[in-house]
Design a protein around this motif. Structure first.
Motif, PDB file in Angstrom:
ATOM      1  N   ARG A 169     -62.746 -12.706  15.243  1.00  0.00           N
ATOM      2  CA  ARG A 169     -63.342 -12.017  16.392  1.00  0.00           C
ATOM      3  C   ARG A 169     -62.318 -11.942  17.506  1.00  0.00           C
ATOM      4  O   ARG A 169     -61.411 -12.764  17.580  1.00  0.00           O
ATOM      5  CB  ARG A 169     -64.554 -12.796  16.905  1.00  0.00           C
ATOM      6  N   LEU A 170     -62.538 -11.003  18.416  1.00  0.00           N
ATOM      7  CA  LEU A 170     -61.672 -10.929  19.588  1.00  0.00           C
ATOM      8  C   LEU A 170     -62.007 -12.057  20.552  1.00  0.00           C
ATOM      9  O   LEU A 170     -63.170 -12.410  20.738  1.00  0.00           O
ATOM     10  CB  LEU A 170     -61.847  -9.589  20.309  1.00  0.00           C
ATOM     11  N   THR A 171     -60.992 -12.595  21.188  1.00  0.00           N
ATOM     12  CA  THR A 171     -61.177 -13.558  22.269  1.00  0.00           C
ATOM     13  C   THR A 171     -61.469 -12.773  23.544  1.00  0.00           C
ATOM     14  O   THR A 171     -61.431 -11.536  23.564  1.00  0.00           O
ATOM     15  CB  THR A 171     -59.903 -14.392  22.487  1.00  0.00           C
ATOM     16  N   TRP A 172     -61.713 -13.497  24.630  1.00  0.00           N
ATOM     17  CA  TRP A 172     -61.887 -12.832  25.927  1.00  0.00           C
ATOM     18  C   TRP A 172     -60.651 -11.987  26.242  1.00  0.00           C
ATOM     19  O   TRP A 172     -60.768 -10.838  26.675  1.00  0.00           O
ATOM     20  CB  TRP A 172     -62.119 -13.883  27.021  1.00  0.00           C
ATOM     21  N   LYS A 173     -59.477 -12.546  26.006  1.00  0.00           N
ATOM     22  CA  LYS A 173     -58.224 -11.823  26.256  1.00  0.00           C
ATOM     23  C   LYS A 173     -58.142 -10.571  25.379  1.00  0.00           C
ATOM     24  O   LYS A 173     -57.704  -9.516  25.830  1.00  0.00           O
ATOM     25  CB  LYS A 173     -57.036 -12.752  25.982  1.00  0.00           C
ATOM     26  N   GLY A 174     -58.582 -10.677  24.138  1.00  0.00           N
ATOM     27  CA  GLY A 174     -58.592  -9.526  23.236  1.00  0.00           C
ATOM     28  C   GLY A 174     -59.555  -8.448  23.704  1.00  0.00           C
ATOM     29  O   GLY A 174     -59.255  -7.249  23.635  1.00  0.00           O
ATOM     30  N   GLY A 201     -53.156 -14.905  21.381  1.00  0.00           N
ATOM     31  CA  GLY A 201     -54.442 -15.293  21.949  1.00  0.00           C
ATOM     32  C   GLY A 201     -55.470 -14.174  21.994  1.00  0.00           C
ATOM     33  O   GLY A 201     -56.398 -14.219  22.789  1.00  0.00           O
ATOM     34  N   LEU A 202     -55.334 -13.175  21.127  1.00  0.00           N
ATOM     35  CA  LEU A 202     -56.240 -12.031  21.138  1.00  0.00           C
ATOM     36  C   LEU A 202     -57.391 -12.164  20.146  1.00  0.00           C
ATOM     37  O   LEU A 202     -58.397 -11.472  20.264  1.00  0.00           O
ATOM     38  CB  LEU A 202     -55.456 -10.748  20.823  1.00  0.00           C
ATOM     39  N   VAL A 203     -57.224 -13.055  19.158  1.00  0.00           N
ATOM     40  CA  VAL A 203     -58.199 -13.195  18.079  1.00  0.00           C
ATOM     41  C   VAL A 203     -58.504 -14.669  17.882  1.00  0.00           C
ATOM     42  O   VAL A 203     -57.621 -15.515  18.037  1.00  0.00           O
ATOM     43  CB  VAL A 203     -57.628 -12.581  16.774  1.00  0.00           C
ATOM     44  N   LYS A 204     -59.753 -14.966  17.520  1.00  0.00           N
ATOM     45  CA  LYS A 204     -60.120 -16.342  17.179  1.00  0.00           C
ATOM     46  C   LYS A 204     -60.715 -16.350  15.779  1.00  0.00           C
ATOM     47  O   LYS A 204     -61.327 -15.382  15.333  1.00  0.00           O
ATOM     48  CB  LYS A 204     -61.088 -16.932  18.191  1.00  0.00           C
ATOM     49  N   ARG A 205     -60.506 -17.470  15.108  1.00  0.00           N
ATOM     50  CA  ARG A 205     -61.099 -17.692  13.790  1.00  0.00           C
ATOM     51  C   ARG A 205     -62.278 -18.640  13.972  1.00  0.00           C
ATOM     52  O   ARG A 205     -62.134 -19.686  14.588  1.00  0.00           O
ATOM     53  CB  ARG A 205     -60.100 -18.364  12.858  1.00  0.00           C
ATOM     54  N   ALA A 221     -50.960  -4.305  15.426  1.00  0.00           N
ATOM     55  CA  ALA A 221     -51.837  -3.388  16.161  1.00  0.00           C
ATOM     56  C   ALA A 221     -52.980  -2.894  15.273  1.00  0.00           C
ATOM     57  O   ALA A 221     -54.126  -2.810  15.717  1.00  0.00           O
ATOM     58  CB  ALA A 221     -51.028  -2.213  16.696  1.00  0.00           C
ATOM     59  N   LEU A 222     -52.683  -2.607  14.023  1.00  0.00           N
ATOM     60  CA  LEU A 222     -53.698  -2.136  13.079  1.00  0.00           C
ATOM     61  C   LEU A 222     -54.768  -3.202  12.847  1.00  0.00           C
ATOM     62  O   LEU A 222     -55.970  -2.913  12.885  1.00  0.00           O
ATOM     63  CB  LEU A 222     -53.039  -1.755  11.755  1.00  0.00           C
ATOM     64  N   VAL A 223     -54.352  -4.442  12.627  1.00  0.00           N
ATOM     65  CA  VAL A 223     -55.306  -5.527  12.392  1.00  0.00           C
ATOM     66  C   VAL A 223     -56.137  -5.787  13.653  1.00  0.00           C
ATOM     67  O   VAL A 223     -57.348  -5.980  13.579  1.00  0.00           O
ATOM     68  CB  VAL A 223     -54.588  -6.799  11.895  1.00  0.00           C
ATOM     69  N   PHE A 224     -55.503  -5.754  14.820  1.00  0.00           N
ATOM     70  CA  PHE A 224     -56.250  -5.920  16.073  1.00  0.00           C
ATOM     71  C   PHE A 224     -57.333  -4.854  16.183  1.00  0.00           C
ATOM     72  O   PHE A 224     -58.492  -5.156  16.485  1.00  0.00           O
ATOM     73  CB  PHE A 224     -55.302  -5.845  17.281  1.00  0.00           C
ATOM     74  N   ALA A 225     -56.982  -3.601  15.924  1.00  0.00           N
ATOM     75  CA  ALA A 225     -57.945  -2.499  16.026  1.00  0.00           C
ATOM     76  C   ALA A 225     -59.088  -2.673  15.034  1.00  0.00           C
ATOM     77  O   ALA A 225     -60.256  -2.426  15.368  1.00  0.00           O
ATOM     78  CB  ALA A 225     -57.242  -1.172  15.797  1.00  0.00           C
ATOM     79  N   ALA A 226     -58.776  -3.114  13.827  1.00  0.00           N
ATOM     80  CA  ALA A 226     -59.810  -3.304  12.807  1.00  0.00           C
ATOM     81  C   ALA A 226     -60.762  -4.431  13.190  1.00  0.00           C
ATOM     82  O   ALA A 226     -61.979  -4.316  13.007  1.00  0.00           O
ATOM     83  CB  ALA A 226     -59.168  -3.578  11.457  1.00  0.00           C
ATOM     84  N   ARG A 277     -50.016 -14.015   8.192  1.00  0.00           N
ATOM     85  CA  ARG A 277     -48.989 -13.958   9.245  1.00  0.00           C
ATOM     86  C   ARG A 277     -49.471 -13.148  10.436  1.00  0.00           C
ATOM     87  O   ARG A 277     -49.262 -13.525  11.592  1.00  0.00           O
ATOM     88  CB  ARG A 277     -47.693 -13.368   8.701  1.00  0.00           C
ATOM     89  N   THR A 278     -50.119 -12.031  10.154  1.00  0.00           N
ATOM     90  CA  THR A 278     -50.585 -11.162  11.229  1.00  0.00           C
ATOM     91  C   THR A 278     -51.679 -11.830  12.051  1.00  0.00           C
ATOM     92  O   THR A 278     -51.648 -11.782  13.290  1.00  0.00           O
ATOM     93  CB  THR A 278     -51.086  -9.822  10.644  1.00  0.00           C
ATOM     94  N   VAL A 279     -52.621 -12.477  11.391  1.00  0.00           N
ATOM     95  CA  VAL A 279     -53.699 -13.166  12.109  1.00  0.00           C
ATOM     96  C   VAL A 279     -53.124 -14.316  12.924  1.00  0.00           C
ATOM     97  O   VAL A 279     -53.540 -14.549  14.064  1.00  0.00           O
ATOM     98  CB  VAL A 279     -54.807 -13.643  11.136  1.00  0.00           C
ATOM     99  N   GLN A 280     -52.150 -15.026  12.387  1.00  0.00           N
ATOM    100  CA  GLN A 280     -51.511 -16.104  13.157  1.00  0.00           C
ATOM    101  C   GLN A 280     -50.843 -15.562  14.408  1.00  0.00           C
ATOM    102  O   GLN A 280     -50.909 -16.179  15.467  1.00  0.00           O
ATOM    103  CB  GLN A 280     -50.495 -16.851  12.297  1.00  0.00           C
ATOM    104  N   THR A 281     -50.226 -14.415  14.299  1.00  0.00           N
ATOM    105  CA  THR A 281     -49.609 -13.788  15.470  1.00  0.00           C
ATOM    106  C   THR A 281     -50.667 -13.433  16.511  1.00  0.00           C
ATOM    107  O   THR A 281     -50.463 -13.635  17.710  1.00  0.00           O
ATOM    108  CB  THR A 281     -48.832 -12.520  15.055  1.00  0.00           C
ATOM    109  N   LEU A 282     -51.799 -12.935  16.073  1.00  0.00           N
ATOM    110  CA  LEU A 282     -52.864 -12.531  16.986  1.00  0.00           C
ATOM    111  C   LEU A 282     -53.674 -13.697  17.540  1.00  0.00           C
ATOM    112  O   LEU A 282     -54.298 -13.580  18.585  1.00  0.00           O
ATOM    113  CB  LEU A 282     -53.822 -11.565  16.276  1.00  0.00           C
TER     114      LEU A 282
END
Length: 108
Positions: free
Chosen positions: A89-94, A72-76, A23-28, A54-59
């Protein structure tokens, strides 16, 4: 109080057992609308390399180490100015999740 609302909404929309680091990484990442380099994000949050990976892979779309889909909330994306850097960056879903969180905060 805002942090509590954010965590309540993100865990309700995704997974009640979601680690707080996710959640912290998503918010950042959401805070950096133009994207942020993974290494810069590690420094900003004080998270080590393996924990951040690990966290980015989860997101992300694909959780490489576990062989299952990510959230599926973040894309590289490759940084067009420096191909050694990967921007997060956030994906559309993110962005949709972020919109839900914002609406929940405004309605409270």
């Amino acid at each position: 109080m805002e942090a509590y609302k954010f965590l309540r909404v993100i865990t309700a929309d995704i997974d009640r057992d979601l680690p707080i680091t996710v959640a912290l990484v998503f918010a950042a990442i959401a805070k950096h609308t133009e994207g942020i380099d993974q290494k810069d994000l590690m420094e900003e949050l004080g998270i080590g390399s393996s924990g951040m990976s690990r966290t980015v892979q989860t997101l992300a779309e694909v959780h490489y180490t576990k062989g299952k889909p990510g959230l599926g909330l973040v894309k590289r994306e490759m940084d067009l100015t420096d191909n050694r850097r990967r921007l997060l960056r956030l994906t559309w879903k993110g962005r949709q999740l972020l919109s839900n969180i914002t609406k929940a905060e405004q309605s409270s």
